[in-house]
Design a protein around this motif. Sequence first.
Motif, mmCIF file in Angstrom:
data_model
loop_
_atom_site.group_PDB
_atom_site.id
_atom_site.type_symbol
_atom_site.label_atom_id
_atom_site.label_comp_id
_atom_site.label_asym_id
_atom_site.label_seq_id
_atom_site.Cartn_x
_atom_site.Cartn_y
_atom_site.Cartn_z
ATOM 1 N N GLY A 89 0.812 -1.203 0.000
ATOM 2 C CA GLY A 89 0.000 0.000 0.000
ATOM 3 C C GLY A 89 0.851 1.260 0.000
ATOM 4 N N ALA A 90 1.964 1.208 0.733
ATOM 5 C CA ALA A 90 2.825 2.386 0.823
ATOM 6 C C ALA A 90 3.389 2.736 -0.549
ATOM 7 C CB ALA A 90 3.947 2.148 1.824
ATOM 8 N N LYS B 235 -4.380 4.923 7.059
ATOM 9 C CA LYS B 235 -5.152 3.810 6.482
ATOM 10 C C LYS B 235 -4.845 3.625 4.996
ATOM 11 C CE LYS B 235 -9.415 3.399 9.129
ATOM 12 N NZ LYS B 235 -10.881 3.569 9.034
ATOM 13 N N LEU B 236 -4.487 4.718 4.326
ATOM 14 C CA LEU B 236 -4.234 4.648 2.891
ATOM 15 C C LEU B 236 -3.086 3.695 2.571
ATOM 16 C CD1 LEU B 236 -4.615 8.405 1.883
ATOM 17 C CD2 LEU B 236 -6.291 6.575 1.660
ATOM 18 N N ALA B 237 -2.063 3.694 3.404
ATOM 19 C CA ALA B 237 -0.912 2.824 3.161
ATOM 20 C C ALA B 237 -1.271 1.349 3.308
ATOM 21 C CB ALA B 237 0.237 3.186 4.097
ATOM 22 N N SER B 238 -2.375 1.051 3.983
ATOM 23 C CA SER B 238 -2.772 -0.345 4.165
ATOM 24 C C SER B 238 -3.604 -0.871 3.001
ATOM 25 C CB SER B 238 -3.564 -0.506 5.467
ATOM 26 O OG SER B 238 -4.834 0.119 5.344
ATOM 27 N N ALA B 239 -3.926 -0.003 2.054
ATOM 28 C CA ALA B 239 -4.731 -0.428 0.903
ATOM 29 C C ALA B 239 -3.933 -1.426 0.072
ATOM 30 C CB ALA B 239 -5.118 0.776 0.058
ATOM 31 N N ASN B 240 -4.521 -2.599 -0.124
ATOM 32 C CA ASN B 240 -3.788 -3.635 -0.847
ATOM 33 C C ASN B 240 -4.156 -3.727 -2.326
ATOM 34 O OD1 ASN B 240 -6.308 -4.588 -0.358
ATOM 35 N ND2 ASN B 240 -5.688 -6.438 0.720
ATOM 36 N N ASP B 241 -5.063 -2.875 -2.780
ATOM 37 C CA ASP B 241 -5.366 -2.815 -4.214
ATOM 38 C C ASP B 241 -5.934 -1.431 -4.558
ATOM 39 O OD1 ASP B 241 -8.246 -2.791 -3.817
ATOM 40 O OD2 ASP B 241 -8.171 -4.964 -3.577
ATOM 41 N N ASP B 242 -6.051 -1.187 -5.848
ATOM 42 C CA ASP B 242 -6.493 0.134 -6.317
ATOM 43 C C ASP B 242 -7.928 0.453 -5.914
ATOM 44 O OD1 ASP B 242 -4.023 0.634 -7.464
ATOM 45 O OD2 ASP B 242 -4.599 -0.172 -9.412
ATOM 46 N N LEU B 243 -8.785 -0.544 -5.893
ATOM 47 C CA LEU B 243 -10.179 -0.322 -5.501
ATOM 48 C C LEU B 243 -10.259 0.123 -4.048
ATOM 49 C CD1 LEU B 243 -13.196 -0.445 -6.221
ATOM 50 C CD2 LEU B 243 -13.162 -2.848 -5.503
ATOM 51 N N LYS B 244 -9.531 -0.550 -3.174
ATOM 52 C CA LYS B 244 -9.525 -0.202 -1.749
ATOM 53 C C LYS B 244 -8.948 1.204 -1.544
ATOM 54 C CE LYS B 244 -9.747 -1.142 2.716
ATOM 55 N NZ LYS B 244 -11.002 -1.160 3.423
ATOM 56 N N LEU B 245 -7.878 1.511 -2.244
ATOM 57 C CA LEU B 245 -7.263 2.837 -2.133
ATOM 58 C C LEU B 245 -8.242 3.919 -2.600
ATOM 59 C CD1 LEU B 245 -4.782 4.600 -1.530
ATOM 60 C CD2 LEU B 245 -4.028 4.171 -3.880
ATOM 61 N N SER B 246 -8.898 3.682 -3.727
ATOM 62 C CA SER B 246 -9.880 4.643 -4.243
ATOM 63 C C SER B 246 -11.001 4.851 -3.235
ATOM 64 C CB SER B 246 -10.461 4.142 -5.567
ATOM 65 O OG SER B 246 -9.462 4.051 -6.548
ATOM 66 N N LEU C 171 -7.169 19.151 -3.667
ATOM 67 C CA LEU C 171 -6.142 18.112 -3.596
ATOM 68 C C LEU C 171 -6.779 16.732 -3.463
ATOM 69 C CD1 LEU C 171 -3.142 17.239 -3.369
ATOM 70 C CD2 LEU C 171 -3.397 17.513 -0.891
ATOM 71 N N ILE C 172 -7.766 16.607 -2.593
ATOM 72 C CA ILE C 172 -8.433 15.315 -2.416
ATOM 73 C C ILE C 172 -9.114 14.891 -3.716
ATOM 74 C CG2 ILE C 172 -10.219 14.046 -1.154
ATOM 75 C CD1 ILE C 172 -9.579 15.876 1.279
ATOM 76 N N SER C 173 -9.722 15.841 -4.400
ATOM 77 C CA SER C 173 -10.351 15.543 -5.687
ATOM 78 C C SER C 173 -9.313 15.021 -6.683
ATOM 79 C CB SER C 173 -11.040 16.793 -6.238
ATOM 80 O OG SER C 173 -11.482 16.601 -7.559
ATOM 81 N N LYS C 174 -8.168 15.664 -6.719
ATOM 82 C CA LYS C 174 -7.103 15.239 -7.640
ATOM 83 C C LYS C 174 -6.604 13.842 -7.289
ATOM 84 C CE LYS C 174 -2.820 16.899 -9.727
ATOM 85 N NZ LYS C 174 -1.908 18.055 -9.806
ATOM 86 N N ILE C 175 -6.386 13.588 -5.994
ATOM 87 C CA ILE C 175 -5.905 12.273 -5.561
ATOM 88 C C ILE C 175 -6.962 11.205 -5.861
ATOM 89 C CG2 ILE C 175 -5.231 10.878 -3.557
ATOM 90 C CD1 ILE C 175 -4.032 13.528 -2.373
ATOM 91 N N ALA C 176 -8.219 11.534 -5.612
ATOM 92 C CA ALA C 176 -9.312 10.576 -5.890
ATOM 93 C C ALA C 176 -9.391 10.307 -7.398
ATOM 94 C CB ALA C 176 -10.629 11.124 -5.366
ATOM 95 N N PHE C 177 -9.227 11.347 -8.199
ATOM 96 C CA PHE C 177 -9.241 11.172 -9.643
ATOM 97 C C PHE C 177 -8.100 10.254 -10.086
ATOM 98 C CE2 PHE C 177 -7.516 12.570 -13.777
ATOM 99 C CZ PHE C 177 -8.578 12.221 -14.593
ATOM 100 N N LEU C 178 -6.912 10.483 -9.567
ATOM 101 C CA LEU C 178 -5.759 9.649 -9.935
ATOM 102 C C LEU C 178 -5.963 8.199 -9.462
ATOM 103 C CD1 LEU C 178 -2.871 12.143 -9.144
ATOM 104 C CD2 LEU C 178 -3.643 11.404 -11.425
ATOM 105 N N ALA C 179 -6.506 8.046 -8.261
ATOM 106 C CA ALA C 179 -6.728 6.692 -7.732
ATOM 107 C C ALA C 179 -7.772 5.951 -8.556
ATOM 108 C CB ALA C 179 -7.143 6.767 -6.265
ATOM 109 N N THR C 180 -8.875 6.618 -8.869
ATOM 110 C CA THR C 180 -9.941 5.952 -9.625
ATOM 111 C C THR C 180 -9.576 5.790 -11.093
ATOM 112 O OG1 THR C 180 -11.105 8.059 -9.979
ATOM 113 C CG2 THR C 180 -11.803 6.713 -8.097
ATOM 114 N N ASN C 181 -8.633 6.563 -11.569
ATOM 115 C CA ASN C 181 -8.191 6.455 -12.966
ATOM 116 C C ASN C 181 -7.625 5.079 -13.264
ATOM 117 O OD1 ASN C 181 -7.980 7.839 -15.468
ATOM 118 N ND2 ASN C 181 -5.769 7.978 -15.171
ATOM 119 N N SER C 182 -7.013 4.463 -12.262
ATOM 120 C CA SER C 182 -6.439 3.130 -12.465
ATOM 121 C C SER C 182 -7.536 2.069 -12.601
ATOM 122 C CB SER C 182 -5.507 2.765 -11.306
ATOM 123 O OG SER C 182 -6.255 2.696 -10.101
ATOM 124 N N LEU C 183 -8.762 2.403 -12.213
ATOM 125 C CA LEU C 183 -9.874 1.461 -12.308
ATOM 126 C C LEU C 183 -10.635 1.602 -13.614
ATOM 127 C CD1 LEU C 183 -11.365 2.034 -8.741
ATOM 128 C CD2 LEU C 183 -9.767 0.231 -9.445
#
Length: 174
Positions: free
Chosen positions: A27-28, A54-65, A161-173
């Motif tokens: 996750g890190a 908690k973000l570092a514990s995300a083990n996949d892109d869906l969980k991180l998003s 910033l949160i919107s940008k991070i969420a966009f980048l995270a969900t982009n992988s999905l």
Amino acid sequence: MNPSTLSSLLFTLSLILISHAPLPTSGASRCESLCNEAGNDKGSCLQFVKANPKLASANDDLKLSKLVLEIGVKRAIEGQKYLKEIMKSDPSPAIRQCATTLYDGVVGSFRSSLGELKLDALTANYDAKVAGDGPTTCDTALAAERINNPSIAALNKEILLISKIAFLATNSLA
């Protein structure tokens, strides 16, 4: 070939294969990769990740998003409550617009993105990006009325910033 040479050769080949095997992404490092995509906001993104362990514990892109969007919903709701408190003492049209219409949209976009994650990743990605429109429009409305409120500016910057991070995270999905 004698047995000892064959054993050595097989052992060496095994080590080579093992050393080239892909390691599972933690996750890190997933968060670090995400922040590398944030361009000029890389430092702010890394601070955001450190502030939300908690973000570092995300083990996949869906969980991180999902985690990023949950933080987005929470912070947008808190931000809207804060803006409504400011509106009580300063009922200017710009602050009223920020506290109501614009942040209603921010909360709605983060919630919509969260709800679409498993069903329609492309829509979730779009909604995560659109969540940043509210703070941008709020900043514009405040500037038009010559309102300089550092706490509102900081809130808008955080939500962007949160919107940008969420966009980048969900982009992988998507």
